[in-house]
Design an enzyme around this catalytic site. Sequence first.
Site, short mmCIF file in Angstrom:
data_model
loop_
_atom_site.label_atom_id
_atom_site.label_comp_id
_atom_site.label_asym_id
_atom_site.label_seq_id
_atom_site.Cartn_x
_atom_site.Cartn_y
_atom_site.Cartn_z
N THR A 30 -45.22 129.96 -32.90
CA THR A 30 -44.79 130.80 -31.86
C THR A 30 -45.61 130.94 -30.60
OG1 THR A 30 -44.12 132.19 -33.80
CG2 THR A 30 -44.38 133.52 -31.59
N THR A 33 -46.25 127.86 -25.79
CA THR A 33 -46.43 126.25 -25.85
C THR A 33 -45.51 125.78 -27.16
OG1 THR A 33 -48.82 126.93 -25.29
CG2 THR A 33 -48.24 124.80 -26.02
N ASP A 83 -48.06 124.15 -33.50
CA ASP A 83 -48.23 125.56 -33.11
C ASP A 83 -49.45 125.76 -31.70
OD1 ASP A 83 -47.87 128.33 -32.51
OD2 ASP A 83 -48.61 129.08 -34.54
N GLY A 84 -49.23 126.50 -31.17
CA GLY A 84 -50.32 126.64 -30.03
C GLY A 84 -51.61 127.70 -30.65
N ALA A 85 -52.28 128.14 -29.97
CA ALA A 85 -53.59 128.74 -30.28
C ALA A 85 -54.08 129.63 -28.92
CB ALA A 85 -54.80 127.85 -30.60
N GLY A 98 -51.96 135.92 -30.62
CA GLY A 98 -51.75 136.76 -29.27
C GLY A 98 -50.34 137.17 -29.23
N GLU A 105 -47.75 132.78 -39.26
CA GLU A 105 -48.16 131.40 -38.66
C GLU A 105 -49.05 130.86 -39.83
OE1 GLU A 105 -48.06 132.11 -34.02
OE2 GLU A 105 -50.08 132.62 -35.05
N LYS A 123 -57.71 126.42 -23.40
CA LYS A 123 -57.94 127.18 -24.59
C LYS A 123 -59.05 126.74 -25.55
CE LYS A 123 -53.96 129.25 -24.25
NZ LYS A 123 -52.83 129.12 -25.24
C1 5RP Z 1 -48.47 133.66 -31.26
C2 5RP Z 1 -49.76 132.65 -31.61
C3 5RP Z 1 -49.60 131.58 -30.29
O1 5RP Z 1 -50.02 130.47 -30.72
C4 5RP Z 1 -50.74 132.04 -29.04
O2 5RP Z 1 -50.70 133.16 -28.88
C5 5RP Z 1 -50.79 130.97 -28.02
O3 5RP Z 1 -49.63 131.22 -27.33
P1 5RP Z 1 -49.44 130.61 -26.30
O4 5RP Z 1 -48.97 129.12 -26.28
O5 5RP Z 1 -48.28 131.27 -25.39
O6 5RP Z 1 -50.67 130.56 -25.20
O7 5RP Z 1 -50.70 132.68 -32.13
O8 5RP Z 1 -48.85 134.44 -32.26
#
Ligand code: 5RP
Length: 223
Positions: A30, A33, A83-85, A98, A105, A123
């Site tokens: 989510t 990214t 997934d992103g972070a 975030g 997740e 990041k």
């Molecule tokens: C959502 C998350 C996202 O992976 C994290 O917030 C990073 O988001 P982005 O890719 O918009 O920086 O954990 O719950």
Amino acid sequence: MTLTQDELKKAVARAALAYLVDGEIVGVGTGSTANCFIDELARIQHRIRGAVASSEASRQRLEGHGIPVFDLDKVDAIPVYVDGADEINAALQMIKGGGGALTREKIVAAVAAKFVCIADGSKLVAVLGQFPLPVEVIPMALGHVRRQLAAIGGGTPVLREGFVTDNGNLIVDVKGLSITDATALEARINQIVGVVSNGLFAQRPADVCLLATANGVQTLTAD
Ligand code: 5RP
């Protein structure tokens, strides 16, 4: 040529396609990214059986591209989760949530054989905690959980105003932490009655991090 943050996100999203297992289900995260990854998936969707989504927002985006989305309990195995972070360290431990999707997740990541984190270079941190640590809380336990989080010390718990998770719960963001033992803090916060989960991914870190930098996409594995 300097790439924008959006271009960096697209570059790692594209690089993550190399980790897909043909004919299988992919776990999808989510955030902005992960959204880039979903858009890349749309181009090669004939290669996969479908996806499991970590949020309603990602489910909608996947379905909007015509990608079949399966409920997790209908799926036997997820070879890869992408997934992103919000933050990641050299041990590939992360702060996530975030976007408030941390619990789903974490569940999809627990089922997946491999966690591929996709992130832009901003990041990567030496010490986790500058990004506020999200904690998902059952609404009736809010006061108790806030007091317990404050008692742990080192950070200030702040309710994320006007936000309800996909699970109908609240998010408390703990600001100002400097996390030297992420595995211990993850376990300690999970022990608080009323906490559903917290955004530390230390017990189950990423297996690979694809990090977009000005010099291209770097592949990080744990120290
Ligand atoms: C959502 C998350 C996202 O992976 C994290 O917030 C990073 O988001 P982005 O890719 O918009 O920086 O954990 O719950």
